[in-house]
Write a protein that holds these residues in place. Structure first.
Motif, PDB file in Angstrom:
ATOM      1  N   LEU A 324      -6.442 -11.770 -20.243  1.00 47.80           N
ATOM      2  CA  LEU A 324      -5.759 -13.060 -20.400  1.00 47.80           C
ATOM      3  C   LEU A 324      -5.325 -13.668 -19.071  1.00 47.80           C
ATOM      4  N   ASP A 325      -5.189 -12.833 -18.021  1.00 45.73           N
ATOM      5  CA  ASP A 325      -4.800 -13.319 -16.687  1.00 45.73           C
ATOM      6  C   ASP A 325      -3.604 -14.266 -16.773  1.00 45.73           C
ATOM      7  N   PRO A 326      -2.451 -13.789 -17.284  1.00 45.99           N
ATOM      8  CA  PRO A 326      -1.326 -14.691 -17.549  1.00 45.99           C
ATOM      9  C   PRO A 326      -0.616 -15.151 -16.287  1.00 45.99           C
ATOM     10  N   ASP A 327       0.084 -16.269 -16.412  1.00 42.76           N
ATOM     11  CA  ASP A 327       0.946 -16.767 -15.341  1.00 42.76           C
ATOM     12  C   ASP A 327       2.267 -16.003 -15.321  1.00 42.76           C
ATOM     13  N   VAL A 328       2.685 -15.521 -16.498  1.00 38.18           N
ATOM     14  CA  VAL A 328       3.947 -14.799 -16.645  1.00 38.18           C
ATOM     15  C   VAL A 328       3.698 -13.525 -17.438  1.00 38.18           C
ATOM     16  N   ILE A 329       4.266 -12.412 -16.976  1.00 36.73           N
ATOM     17  CA  ILE A 329       4.214 -11.149 -17.700  1.00 36.73           C
ATOM     18  C   ILE A 329       5.643 -10.764 -18.047  1.00 36.73           C
ATOM     19  N   LYS A 330       5.921 -10.584 -19.337  1.00 33.85           N
ATOM     20  CA  LYS A 330       7.264 -10.237 -19.782  1.00 33.85           C
ATOM     21  C   LYS A 330       7.311  -8.757 -20.151  1.00 33.85           C
ATOM     22  N   LEU A 331       8.157  -8.031 -19.451  1.00 31.45           N
ATOM     23  CA  LEU A 331       8.290  -6.597 -19.684  1.00 31.45           C
ATOM     24  C   LEU A 331       9.041  -6.345 -20.986  1.00 31.45           C
ATOM     25  N   ASP A 332       8.493  -5.500 -21.834  1.00 36.09           N
ATOM     26  CA  ASP A 332       9.100  -5.205 -23.123  1.00 36.09           C
ATOM     27  C   ASP A 332      10.441  -4.506 -22.963  1.00 36.09           C
ATOM     28  N   ILE A 333      11.327  -4.738 -23.917  1.00 37.74           N
ATOM     29  CA  ILE A 333      12.646  -4.119 -23.893  1.00 37.74           C
ATOM     30  C   ILE A 333      12.554  -2.595 -23.899  1.00 37.74           C
ATOM     31  N   GLY A 334      11.475  -2.046 -24.499  1.00 39.57           N
ATOM     32  CA  GLY A 334      11.317  -0.605 -24.509  1.00 39.57           C
ATOM     33  C   GLY A 334      11.156  -0.009 -23.126  1.00 39.57           C
ATOM     34  N   LEU A 335      10.645  -0.818 -22.180  1.00 36.49           N
ATOM     35  CA  LEU A 335      10.520  -0.372 -20.803  1.00 36.49           C
ATOM     36  C   LEU A 335      11.828  -0.577 -20.040  1.00 36.49           C
ATOM     37  N   VAL A 336      12.556  -1.636 -20.383  1.00 43.15           N
ATOM     38  CA  VAL A 336      13.801  -1.984 -19.683  1.00 43.15           C
ATOM     39  C   VAL A 336      14.961  -1.097 -20.116  1.00 43.15           C
ATOM     40  N   MET A 337      14.994  -0.747 -21.387  1.00 41.69           N
ATOM     41  CA  MET A 337      16.114  -0.022 -21.971  1.00 41.69           C
ATOM     42  C   MET A 337      16.295   1.349 -21.322  1.00 41.69           C
ATOM     43  N   GLY A 338      17.458   1.576 -20.735  1.00 40.09           N
ATOM     44  CA  GLY A 338      17.740   2.858 -20.098  1.00 40.09           C
ATOM     45  C   GLY A 338      17.004   3.079 -18.799  1.00 40.09           C
ATOM     46  N   LEU A 339      16.532   2.010 -18.210  1.00 41.45           N
ATOM     47  CA  LEU A 339      15.740   2.093 -16.980  1.00 41.45           C
ATOM     48  C   LEU A 339      16.483   2.827 -15.871  1.00 41.45           C
ATOM     49  N   GLN A 340      17.796   2.630 -15.812  1.00 39.14           N
ATOM     50  CA  GLN A 340      18.576   3.175 -14.692  1.00 39.14           C
ATOM     51  C   GLN A 340      18.620   4.700 -14.669  1.00 39.14           C
ATOM     52  N   THR A 341      18.282   5.340 -15.782  1.00 38.28           N
ATOM     53  CA  THR A 341      18.338   6.801 -15.843  1.00 38.28           C
ATOM     54  C   THR A 341      16.976   7.438 -16.083  1.00 38.28           C
ATOM     55  N   ASP A 342      15.924   6.649 -16.036  1.00 34.84           N
ATOM     56  CA  ASP A 342      14.595   7.155 -16.394  1.00 34.84           C
ATOM     57  C   ASP A 342      13.614   6.918 -15.247  1.00 34.84           C
ATOM     58  N   PRO A 343      13.297   7.941 -14.453  1.00 35.17           N
ATOM     59  CA  PRO A 343      12.369   7.776 -13.325  1.00 35.17           C
ATOM     60  C   PRO A 343      10.985   7.296 -13.753  1.00 35.17           C
ATOM     61  N   ALA A 344      10.527   7.704 -14.938  1.00 32.81           N
ATOM     62  CA  ALA A 344       9.199   7.280 -15.387  1.00 32.81           C
ATOM     63  C   ALA A 344       9.168   5.776 -15.643  1.00 32.81           C
ATOM     64  N   ARG A 345      10.225   5.251 -16.300  1.00 31.81           N
ATOM     65  CA  ARG A 345      10.290   3.802 -16.523  1.00 31.81           C
ATOM     66  C   ARG A 345      10.400   3.057 -15.193  1.00 31.81           C
ATOM     67  N   GLN A 346      11.127   3.619 -14.262  1.00 32.56           N
ATOM     68  CA  GLN A 346      11.257   2.979 -12.953  1.00 32.56           C
ATOM     69  C   GLN A 346       9.908   2.930 -12.244  1.00 32.56           C
ATOM     70  N   ALA A 347       9.155   4.021 -12.341  1.00 29.39           N
ATOM     71  CA  ALA A 347       7.836   4.046 -11.703  1.00 29.39           C
ATOM     72  C   ALA A 347       6.903   3.025 -12.345  1.00 29.39           C
ATOM     73  N   MET A 348       6.946   2.918 -13.688  1.00 28.73           N
ATOM     74  CA  MET A 348       6.112   1.936 -14.372  1.00 28.73           C
ATOM     75  C   MET A 348       6.511   0.518 -13.984  1.00 28.73           C
TER      76      MET A 348
END
Length: 403
Positions: A324-348
């Protein structure tokens, strides 16, 4: 949920029922989930015909019947939820649903069971009390494969929901004729400066009743007029186009099917000159990418941006984004939720920042609720965010009056 008293023999008893139970156990083992069930839809409700796992711990039993309006099922079918939900007690889309508390749902994966005409006649659902950090795209594909096998079984046995589609379709059409849509706006902000950069338009249907807009979208899709409802909603949303202060962008949500509808494209093009973005919901697969890309190119030439919603959930794989080559990519809440304590989510997140930088897309984090999440997002290079931390959806007129 209430007990129906008798388990449907097409799935819950006998050799065929044993086979379905075996598939449910396979799903639980493969996904690491506590409970799995198959439900069949009846008028306005679903009946759990087969279930396995620690049923008592999650208040589930075979023969239970529950309203469809309050279920995860309808939200998956109409794109309000991805097929896999993690951290359900935190996700604003699910945490306030009665069923989340009643069944102690922490995570969920579901896929439709389809009849001979390919319409959903039920769901295969897997649930657990834990947040489901292990769930991914492969989990979704596993459940979809098993749901297809169960669908074949029901088609062979002649299972039917007995829905009076004509009556249901007439009810939805009658509602559409009233045009009773309320548009709410939720801000997207620059997380560094705090400035609002745009708004997402969200539809509300108070006259319909039931459990929020998901119920109406699901019913419309089930009776074959989902695109008509989407068109009505987008027309109402576009009434705010050009009225936002400072040239702020207005984003509207459309399914791939709606995006391929000529009248929907026409109404978008009627608002050329207003800062617009189309968010392509991704909770169902795109069958014809070339057709969708043809439309998105036309929209871009007219100055309308294209956004991929909920990246990191459902079908929003990197392949999906690449096509789709979008102009905007919106990160899902499942990736954002608890990001501060999850190294894997941070890496993604860092990987998505690098990808967006290389392709020239703007990255927006959805579902930001905690300052710690915002701080990590900004530190990782995500500048824009959306969520309760910055503002809840408000009636469009209220937002416009305050501008």
């Amino acid at each position: 949920m209430t007990s129906a008293g008798v388990v449907d023999a097409r799935g819950g008893s006998g050799p065929a029922g044993d086979w379905v139970h075996w598939l449910l156990d396979a799903a639980r083992a493969r996904l690491g989930m506590e409970v799995a069930w198959v439900s069949l839809f009846t008028e306005g409700s679903q009946l759990i015909t087969s279930a396995t796992g620690d049923l008592a711990a999650m208040n589930v039993q075979e023969g239970m019947q529950a309203p469809l309006e309050g279920s995860y099922c309808v939200r998956v079918l109409n794109g309000q939820l991805p097929p896999a939900v993690t951290g359900a007690d935190r996700d604003p889309r699910t945490r306030d649903l009665a069923v989340t508390g009643d069944l102690h749902i922490g995570s969920y994966v579901g896929a439709p069971v389809r009849g001979a005409d390919a319409r959903p006649i039920g769901m295969l659902c897997c649930v657990s009390r834990d947040p489901g950090a292990q769930l991914d795209g492969e989990s979704v594909r596993t459940v979809e494969l098993l749901a297809d096998l169960i669908s074949d079984h029901y088609r062979a046995s002649g299972a039917s929901t007995g829905h009076d589609l004509a009556v249901r379709r007439a009810r939805v059409r009658s509602f559409l004729a009233q045009g009773a849509v309320e548009v709410h706006l939720q801000p997207v902000v620059d997380m560094v400066t705090g400035a609002v950069s745009g708004h997402e338009a969200l539809s509300r249907f108070p006259a319909w009743g039931g459990d929020g807009p998901a119920a109406l979208f699901s019913e419309a899709a089930a009776v074959g007029i989902g695109v008509e409802l989407e068109e009505m909603a987008v027309r109402a949303s576009l009434a705010a186009a050009g009225r936002l202060p400072g040239g702020l962008t207005l984003a509207v949500n459309l399914s791939p099917d709606a995006l391929l509808c000529p009248s929907v494209v026409d109404v978008l093009l009627e608002h050329v000159g207003c800062p617009l973005a189309v968010e392509i919901t991704e909770h169902s697969p795109i069958e014809d990418y070339e057709a969708v890309v043809t439309v998105t190119r036309r929209l871009r030439r007219a100055g309308i941006a294209v956004s991929v919603d909920d990246a990191g959930a459902g079908y929003a794989s990197l392949r999906h984004i690449l096509r789709l080559d979008p102009d905007v990519i919106k990160l899902d809440i499942g990736l954002v939720m608890g990001l501060q304590t999850d190294p894997a989510r941070q890496a993604m997140t860092s990987a998505m920042v690098a990808f967006a930088g290389e392709t020239g897309a703007r990255l927006v984090a959805e579902g930001v609720e905690e300052k710690a999440e915002r701080d990590v997002l900004v530190a990782r290079g995500v500048r824009y965010g959306q969520g309760y931390l910055f503002g809840r959806p408000r009636p469009a007129q209220e937002v416009l009056d305050a501008a």
